[in-house]
Design a protein around this motif. Structure first.
Motif, PDB file in Angstrom:
ATOM      1  N   VAL A 119      11.986  35.444  23.251  1.00  0.00           N
ATOM      2  CA  VAL A 119      12.119  34.707  21.906  1.00  0.00           C
ATOM      3  C   VAL A 119      13.172  35.635  21.244  1.00  0.00           C
ATOM      4  O   VAL A 119      13.439  36.747  21.220  1.00  0.00           O
ATOM      5  CB  VAL A 119      10.659  35.414  21.390  1.00  0.00           C
ATOM      6  CG1 VAL A 119      10.578  35.078  19.957  1.00  0.00           C
ATOM      7  CG2 VAL A 119       9.481  34.982  22.303  1.00  0.00           C
ATOM      8  N   LEU A 120      13.815  34.818  20.287  1.00  0.00           N
ATOM      9  CA  LEU A 120      14.998  35.299  19.739  1.00  0.00           C
ATOM     10  C   LEU A 120      14.617  35.992  18.549  1.00  0.00           C
ATOM     11  O   LEU A 120      13.525  35.661  18.073  1.00  0.00           O
ATOM     12  CB  LEU A 120      15.926  34.170  19.178  1.00  0.00           C
ATOM     13  CG  LEU A 120      16.823  33.435  19.929  1.00  0.00           C
ATOM     14  CD1 LEU A 120      17.055  31.856  19.331  1.00  0.00           C
ATOM     15  CD2 LEU A 120      17.951  34.148  20.246  1.00  0.00           C
ATOM     16  N   PHE A 121      15.436  37.147  18.147  1.00  0.00           N
ATOM     17  CA  PHE A 121      14.990  38.014  17.053  1.00  0.00           C
ATOM     18  C   PHE A 121      14.635  36.957  15.676  1.00  0.00           C
ATOM     19  O   PHE A 121      15.446  36.044  15.450  1.00  0.00           O
ATOM     20  CB  PHE A 121      16.146  38.844  16.696  1.00  0.00           C
ATOM     21  CG  PHE A 121      16.114  40.152  17.458  1.00  0.00           C
ATOM     22  CD1 PHE A 121      15.512  41.295  16.892  1.00  0.00           C
ATOM     23  CD2 PHE A 121      16.750  39.905  18.931  1.00  0.00           C
ATOM     24  CE1 PHE A 121      15.574  42.518  17.589  1.00  0.00           C
ATOM     25  CE2 PHE A 121      16.590  41.253  19.457  1.00  0.00           C
ATOM     26  CZ  PHE A 121      16.093  42.477  18.892  1.00  0.00           C
ATOM     27  N   GLY A 122      13.425  37.384  14.991  1.00  0.00           N
ATOM     28  CA  GLY A 122      13.234  36.511  13.724  1.00  0.00           C
ATOM     29  C   GLY A 122      12.841  35.097  13.671  1.00  0.00           C
ATOM     30  O   GLY A 122      12.270  34.709  12.899  1.00  0.00           O
ATOM     31  N   LEU A 123      12.430  34.493  15.132  1.00  0.00           N
ATOM     32  CA  LEU A 123      12.070  33.374  15.428  1.00  0.00           C
ATOM     33  C   LEU A 123      10.676  33.527  16.076  1.00  0.00           C
ATOM     34  O   LEU A 123      10.213  34.619  16.652  1.00  0.00           O
ATOM     35  CB  LEU A 123      13.012  32.496  16.162  1.00  0.00           C
ATOM     36  CG  LEU A 123      14.240  32.171  15.574  1.00  0.00           C
ATOM     37  CD1 LEU A 123      14.979  31.172  16.217  1.00  0.00           C
ATOM     38  CD2 LEU A 123      14.132  31.806  14.054  1.00  0.00           C
ATOM     39  N   THR A 124       9.849  32.467  15.897  1.00  0.00           N
ATOM     40  CA  THR A 124       8.615  32.255  16.674  1.00  0.00           C
ATOM     41  C   THR A 124       8.927  31.906  18.030  1.00  0.00           C
ATOM     42  O   THR A 124      10.064  31.212  18.439  1.00  0.00           O
ATOM     43  CB  THR A 124       7.759  31.655  16.109  1.00  0.00           C
ATOM     44  OG1 THR A 124       8.138  30.289  15.865  1.00  0.00           O
ATOM     45  CG2 THR A 124       7.210  31.924  14.748  1.00  0.00           C
ATOM     46  N   ILE A 125       7.854  31.772  18.980  1.00  0.00           N
ATOM     47  CA  ILE A 125       8.203  31.225  20.202  1.00  0.00           C
ATOM     48  C   ILE A 125       8.716  29.599  20.245  1.00  0.00           C
ATOM     49  O   ILE A 125       9.602  29.165  20.602  1.00  0.00           O
ATOM     50  CB  ILE A 125       7.096  31.195  21.072  1.00  0.00           C
ATOM     51  CG1 ILE A 125       6.857  32.826  21.650  1.00  0.00           C
ATOM     52  CG2 ILE A 125       7.137  30.470  22.614  1.00  0.00           C
ATOM     53  CD1 ILE A 125       5.601  33.114  22.265  1.00  0.00           C
ATOM     54  N   ARG A 164      20.784  40.936  11.825  1.00  0.00           N
ATOM     55  CA  ARG A 164      21.639  41.801  11.049  1.00  0.00           C
ATOM     56  C   ARG A 164      20.694  42.933  10.493  1.00  0.00           C
ATOM     57  O   ARG A 164      21.108  44.015  10.543  1.00  0.00           O
ATOM     58  CB  ARG A 164      22.241  41.114   9.956  1.00  0.00           C
ATOM     59  CG  ARG A 164      23.286  40.117  10.417  1.00  0.00           C
ATOM     60  CD  ARG A 164      24.124  39.249   9.412  1.00  0.00           C
ATOM     61  NE  ARG A 164      25.012  38.519   9.971  1.00  0.00           N
ATOM     62  CZ  ARG A 164      26.422  38.561   9.657  1.00  0.00           C
ATOM     63  NH1 ARG A 164      26.686  39.502   8.875  1.00  0.00           N
ATOM     64  NH2 ARG A 164      26.999  37.574  10.135  1.00  0.00           N
ATOM     65  N   ASN A 165      19.614  42.638  10.030  1.00  0.00           N
ATOM     66  CA  ASN A 165      18.718  43.591   9.518  1.00  0.00           C
ATOM     67  C   ASN A 165      18.298  44.482  10.558  1.00  0.00           C
ATOM     68  O   ASN A 165      18.313  45.930  10.468  1.00  0.00           O
ATOM     69  CB  ASN A 165      17.232  43.063   8.855  1.00  0.00           C
ATOM     70  CG  ASN A 165      17.777  42.431   7.622  1.00  0.00           C
ATOM     71  OD1 ASN A 165      18.810  42.485   7.149  1.00  0.00           O
ATOM     72  ND2 ASN A 165      16.849  41.435   7.421  1.00  0.00           N
ATOM     73  N   TRP A 166      17.936  44.133  11.648  1.00  0.00           N
ATOM     74  CA  TRP A 166      17.697  45.067  12.955  1.00  0.00           C
ATOM     75  C   TRP A 166      18.847  46.106  13.188  1.00  0.00           C
ATOM     76  O   TRP A 166      18.702  47.092  13.586  1.00  0.00           O
ATOM     77  CB  TRP A 166      17.205  44.289  14.072  1.00  0.00           C
ATOM     78  CG  TRP A 166      16.662  45.206  15.127  1.00  0.00           C
ATOM     79  CD1 TRP A 166      15.434  45.959  15.149  1.00  0.00           C
ATOM     80  CD2 TRP A 166      17.538  45.535  16.544  1.00  0.00           C
ATOM     81  NE1 TRP A 166      15.426  46.576  16.369  1.00  0.00           N
ATOM     82  CE2 TRP A 166      16.628  46.280  17.272  1.00  0.00           C
ATOM     83  CE3 TRP A 166      18.826  45.140  16.791  1.00  0.00           C
ATOM     84  CZ2 TRP A 166      17.115  46.793  18.337  1.00  0.00           C
ATOM     85  CZ3 TRP A 166      19.260  45.734  17.965  1.00  0.00           C
ATOM     86  CH2 TRP A 166      18.334  46.420  18.941  1.00  0.00           C
ATOM     87  N   MET A 167      19.864  45.283  13.090  1.00  0.00           N
ATOM     88  CA  MET A 167      21.270  46.279  13.664  1.00  0.00           C
ATOM     89  C   MET A 167      21.408  47.178  12.754  1.00  0.00           C
ATOM     90  O   MET A 167      22.033  48.375  12.978  1.00  0.00           O
ATOM     91  CB  MET A 167      22.246  45.264  13.859  1.00  0.00           C
ATOM     92  CG  MET A 167      22.298  44.277  15.097  1.00  0.00           C
ATOM     93  SD  MET A 167      22.214  45.451  16.634  1.00  0.00           S
ATOM     94  CE  MET A 167      23.986  46.069  16.574  1.00  0.00           C
ATOM     95  N   ALA A 168      21.316  47.031  11.258  1.00  0.00           N
ATOM     96  CA  ALA A 168      21.601  47.885  10.156  1.00  0.00           C
ATOM     97  C   ALA A 168      20.704  48.920  10.397  1.00  0.00           C
ATOM     98  O   ALA A 168      20.957  49.982  10.248  1.00  0.00           O
ATOM     99  CB  ALA A 168      21.530  47.199   8.981  1.00  0.00           C
ATOM    100  N   ASP A 169      19.348  48.664  10.808  1.00  0.00           N
ATOM    101  CA  ASP A 169      18.205  49.822  10.629  1.00  0.00           C
ATOM    102  C   ASP A 169      18.671  50.565  11.942  1.00  0.00           C
ATOM    103  O   ASP A 169      18.436  52.014  11.813  1.00  0.00           O
ATOM    104  CB  ASP A 169      16.997  49.178  10.836  1.00  0.00           C
ATOM    105  CG  ASP A 169      16.387  48.683   9.728  1.00  0.00           C
ATOM    106  OD1 ASP A 169      16.945  48.955   8.286  1.00  0.00           O
ATOM    107  OD2 ASP A 169      15.536  47.894   9.594  1.00  0.00           O
ATOM    108  N   ARG A 170      19.317  50.013  13.116  1.00  0.00           N
ATOM    109  CA  ARG A 170      19.454  50.702  14.084  1.00  0.00           C
ATOM    110  C   ARG A 170      20.524  51.750  14.133  1.00  0.00           C
ATOM    111  O   ARG A 170      20.489  52.781  14.672  1.00  0.00           O
ATOM    112  CB  ARG A 170      19.639  49.891  15.205  1.00  0.00           C
ATOM    113  CG  ARG A 170      19.729  50.389  16.560  1.00  0.00           C
ATOM    114  CD  ARG A 170      19.927  49.282  17.698  1.00  0.00           C
ATOM    115  NE  ARG A 170      20.482  49.832  18.997  1.00  0.00           N
ATOM    116  CZ  ARG A 170      21.634  49.533  19.544  1.00  0.00           C
ATOM    117  NH1 ARG A 170      22.483  48.720  19.078  1.00  0.00           N
ATOM    118  NH2 ARG A 170      21.941  50.379  20.651  1.00  0.00           N
TER     119      ARG A 170
END
Length: 87
Positions: free
Chosen positions: A21-27, A70-76
């Motif tokens: 599943v792509l980040f931020g998307l549903t299946i 981008r949000n996930w990477m910034a948090d990381r």
């Protein structure tokens, strides 16, 4: 090679049933995005999207995925461990 992978994590996560599943998307959105990304491929069962505007829908899904990524990477990068949650 391992260093490069640390710098560029995969944009997919694997759900509880083993589906990518792509980040931020549903299946369903991931399947739709991948279908739109390959316009010559046959449509999967149950896909419903406006075939008159496939480019627009692809952009919508890509933008949703990119924002989440981008949000996930910034948090990381900020040292915040954010659990991966499927939509």
């Amino acid at each position: 090679m391992t260093q490069a992978m640390r710098d560029a994590p995969r944009r997919y996560i694997v759900d509880g049933t083993g589906q990518r599943v792509l980040f931020g998307l549903t299946i369903a959105e991931t399947i739709e995005f991948e279908t739109l990304d390959k316009p010559d491929a046959p449509l999967g069962p149950g896909l419903r999207f406006d075939q008159n505007k496939p480019g627009q829908r692809w952009l919508e899904l890509y933008a949703k995925h990119e924002r989440a990524w981008r949000n996930w990477m910034a948090d990381r990068r900020a040292g915040r461990e954010v659990p991966l949650v499927l939509n």
